[in-house]
Motif scaffolding. Structure first.
Motif, PDB file in Angstrom:
ATOM      1  N   CYS A 176     -23.416  16.542 -44.573  1.00 21.65           N
ATOM      2  CA  CYS A 176     -21.963  16.352 -44.602  1.00 21.65           C
ATOM      3  C   CYS A 176     -21.365  16.998 -45.846  1.00 21.65           C
ATOM      4  N   ARG A 177     -22.020  16.791 -46.976  1.00 20.80           N
ATOM      5  CA  ARG A 177     -21.501  17.365 -48.224  1.00 20.80           C
ATOM      6  C   ARG A 177     -21.493  18.890 -48.180  1.00 20.80           C
ATOM      7  N   VAL A 178     -22.554  19.470 -47.622  1.00 18.89           N
ATOM      8  CA  VAL A 178     -22.635  20.931 -47.538  1.00 18.89           C
ATOM      9  C   VAL A 178     -21.587  21.483 -46.576  1.00 18.89           C
ATOM     10  N   GLN A 179     -21.408  20.828 -45.437  1.00 18.00           N
ATOM     11  CA  GLN A 179     -20.522  21.363 -44.405  1.00 18.00           C
ATOM     12  C   GLN A 179     -19.064  20.964 -44.585  1.00 18.00           C
ATOM     13  N   LEU A 180     -18.813  19.770 -45.137  1.00 14.01           N
ATOM     14  CA  LEU A 180     -17.453  19.248 -45.219  1.00 14.01           C
ATOM     15  C   LEU A 180     -16.881  19.210 -46.623  1.00 14.01           C
ATOM     16  N   GLY A 181     -17.718  19.480 -47.631  1.00 15.41           N
ATOM     17  CA  GLY A 181     -17.252  19.424 -49.008  1.00 15.41           C
ATOM     18  C   GLY A 181     -17.380  18.028 -49.596  1.00 15.41           C
ATOM     19  N   PRO A 182     -16.898  17.835 -50.838  1.00 13.98           N
ATOM     20  CA  PRO A 182     -17.010  16.518 -51.482  1.00 13.98           C
ATOM     21  C   PRO A 182     -16.299  15.439 -50.671  1.00 13.98           C
ATOM     22  N   TYR A 183     -16.829  14.244 -50.750  1.00 15.62           N
ATOM     23  CA  TYR A 183     -16.230  13.117 -50.030  1.00 15.62           C
ATOM     24  C   TYR A 183     -14.835  12.826 -50.576  1.00 15.62           C
ATOM     25  N   LEU A 197     -21.896  13.914 -34.401  1.00 13.17           N
ATOM     26  CA  LEU A 197     -22.951  13.143 -35.053  1.00 13.17           C
ATOM     27  C   LEU A 197     -24.290  13.854 -34.992  1.00 13.17           C
ATOM     28  N   ASP A 198     -24.528  14.610 -33.893  1.00 11.94           N
ATOM     29  CA  ASP A 198     -25.815  15.278 -33.763  1.00 11.94           C
ATOM     30  C   ASP A 198     -25.960  16.472 -34.698  1.00 11.94           C
ATOM     31  N   SER A 199     -24.907  16.805 -35.443  1.00  7.78           N
ATOM     32  CA  SER A 199     -25.028  17.821 -36.490  1.00  7.78           C
ATOM     33  C   SER A 199     -25.592  17.238 -37.782  1.00  7.78           C
ATOM     34  N   PHE A 200     -25.606  15.899 -37.853  1.00  5.06           N
ATOM     35  CA  PHE A 200     -26.034  15.226 -39.075  1.00  5.06           C
ATOM     36  C   PHE A 200     -27.254  14.338 -38.879  1.00  5.06           C
ATOM     37  N   LEU A 201     -27.464  13.838 -37.654  1.00  3.87           N
ATOM     38  CA  LEU A 201     -28.569  12.926 -37.385  1.00  3.87           C
ATOM     39  C   LEU A 201     -29.392  13.453 -36.214  1.00  3.87           C
ATOM     40  N   PRO A 202     -30.694  13.134 -36.164  1.00  5.52           N
ATOM     41  CA  PRO A 202     -31.520  13.532 -35.007  1.00  5.52           C
ATOM     42  C   PRO A 202     -30.936  13.008 -33.702  1.00  5.52           C
TER      43      PRO A 202
END
Length: 465
Positions: A176-183, A197-202
């Protein structure tokens, strides 16, 4: 094929790689496509393709990507298809191996003839199985870190690397940090994360009604949505001071953090093979059958992973096993793993039988990994059973990560789920291999010097994976 490794039918990069790497072949020139871990490709116009070696193509890729010298050791060229994966040695000629692909499939897979006829490999630039994790920790080049991160992420999302829910959320938060930037508070919302969600979790943890929820309940934690757990982990991702001014540069610490987290997984960096093992006999009729498994082999040991349940069945360091294989010409293609255990309190040797047409590849890779580990870190008489000592003059790894010890962790061995052959010393034909240890059927094992092969303690060493 000696010193290479293959994978038959395992989920992962091969699933999205059913494509050709040679777009045109003429008398003099050819356009070769080399695929990277993020599914992008590097086009190469080369002369005399049939005689080019993997080393020469590897050098061409490094020049196009402007990678530093460490990439020569960190990455290798692979021939990959949905049916088989093979890491190439520098002297191999990829074009010629590609022309022999069907022969390799018939020899090392059980694929139907129609699938063999349609299968075509692609050329991929991927992590070298023989690249030590300790050297990976010393890499600072942003592009090398990114490529290693992309490959590790793909293996996590494909469940090739089984992870506990907590680890999946921590790794997903870094994605998420890499793709969306800082929280940012309120952005994104749990609903927004749910959409991809499947971009971040199995994938098996994203299924509604089971998967992640069942895993959470099964581990005795409070049931909750995967989106919320991921969001909470994303909120905890730490930023590097002063890195916000340059977005790309700021990603390197997160690539590294992702890799460090993956280093805690004992099978990180492994080559994967397909096989089957016998199920324990159950019920009144003692019915068993077989179950599909992945066999992960790395510089550190061997792990047998349940392909359906996504957890480790057996994890062994090379110091803890003996092995051998039988070929179809002898009987059937089988990899035998032997390790110490107990049967109702009696110390015994356990034999695990892994049915696989890739048994020969697995046996060769185990032998080569042991040779590399012995050459890099020669044993000393004072060394303990915890592992080989560092080579003279070498500095210790910057960071040592403890093995995961969570109760019920997916990376812990589940020996009770295995159907093994147990035996003890009996007869004059079985050679005694060490004091206070039942004897071995096999002579092939890691030799660390007299007296250094310590008794395996199943409740400690094996449960750590």
């Amino acid at each position: 094929m000696d010193g290479t490794e293959g994978n038959g039918g395992q989920p992962g990069p091969a699933d999205r790689s059913h494509r050709s790497s040679v777009s045109s072949v003429g008398v003099r020139a050819a356009d070769v496509l080399v695929y990277l871990a993020d599914d992008t490709m590097v086009p190469l116009a080369v002369e005399n393709l049939p005689s080019l070696t993997a080393h020469e193509l590897h050098q061409a890729v490094r020049e196009v990507l402007q990678l530093p010298d460490v990439a020569l050791d960190a990455f290798a060229l692979w021939l990959v298809s949905p049916l088989l994966e093979v890491q190439l040695k520098p002297k191999h000629q990829p074009y010629k191996l590609g022309r022999q692909w069907q022969e390799l499939l018939l020899r090392f897979t059980d694929a139907p003839d129609d699938d063999v006829a349609m299968d075509e490999p692609s050329l991929q630039f991927r992590r070298n199985v023989f690249f030590p994790k300790r050297r990976e920790l010393q890499i600072h080049d942003k592009e090398v870190l990114r490529l290693l991160y992309e490959e590790a992420k793909g293996n996590v999302l494909a469940a090739r690397y089984p992870c506990d829910v907590e680890d999946c959320e921590a790794l997903g938060a870094l994605v998420c940090r890499v793709q969306l930037g800082p929280y940012q508070p309120g952005q994104p919302t749990a609903c927004a994360l749910r959409e991809k969600l499947d971009s971040f979790l199995p994938a098996h943890l994203c299924k509604r009604g089971h998967g992640l929820f069942a895993a959470l309940r099964g581990r005795g934690t409070k049931a909750g949505t995967g989106e919320q757990g991921l969001l909470n982990a994303y909120r905890r991702v730490k930023e590097v001071a002063g890195s916000e001014s340059e977005h790309e540069a700021s990603l390197s610490p997160h690539y590294r953090a992702y890799l460090l987290k993956c280093h805690e997984l004992p099978f990180y960096g492994s080559a994967f093979f397909h096989g089957e093992i016998d199920k324990p006999a159950q019920g009144f009729l003692h019915r068993g059958g077989q179950k599909p498994v992945s066999v992960a082999i790395s510089l550190e040991g061997v792990h047998v992973i349940d392909s359906r349940e996504k957890h480790v069945l057996l994890g062994l360091r090379f110091q803890e096993l003996s092995w051998d294989h039988t070929s179809p010409e002898e009987e059937e293609s089988v990899l035998w793993l032997e390790f110490d255990g107990d049967n109702e309190g009696t110390p015994v040797n356990k034999l695990l039988k892994i049915y696989s047409k890739q048994a020969e590849l697995m046996s060769s890779l185990i032998e080569y990994c042991i040779e590399l580990s012995q050459a890099a870190e020669p044993a000393t008489p004072q060394e303990s059973a915890a592992g080989p000592a560092s080579a003279p003059g070498s500095s210790p790894p910057p960071t040592q990560h403890p093995q995961l010890r969570r109760q019920g962790s997916v990376v812990c061995s589940r020996i009770q789920h295995l159907s093994t052959i147990d035996y003890v010393e009996e007869g004059e034909q079985i050679k005694r291999v060490k004091p206070k240890r039942s004897t071995s059927f096999f002579s092939r094992q890691l030799s660390l010097g007299q007296g250094s092969y310590a008794m395996v303690q199943p409740t400690e060493s094996l449960e750590q994976g």
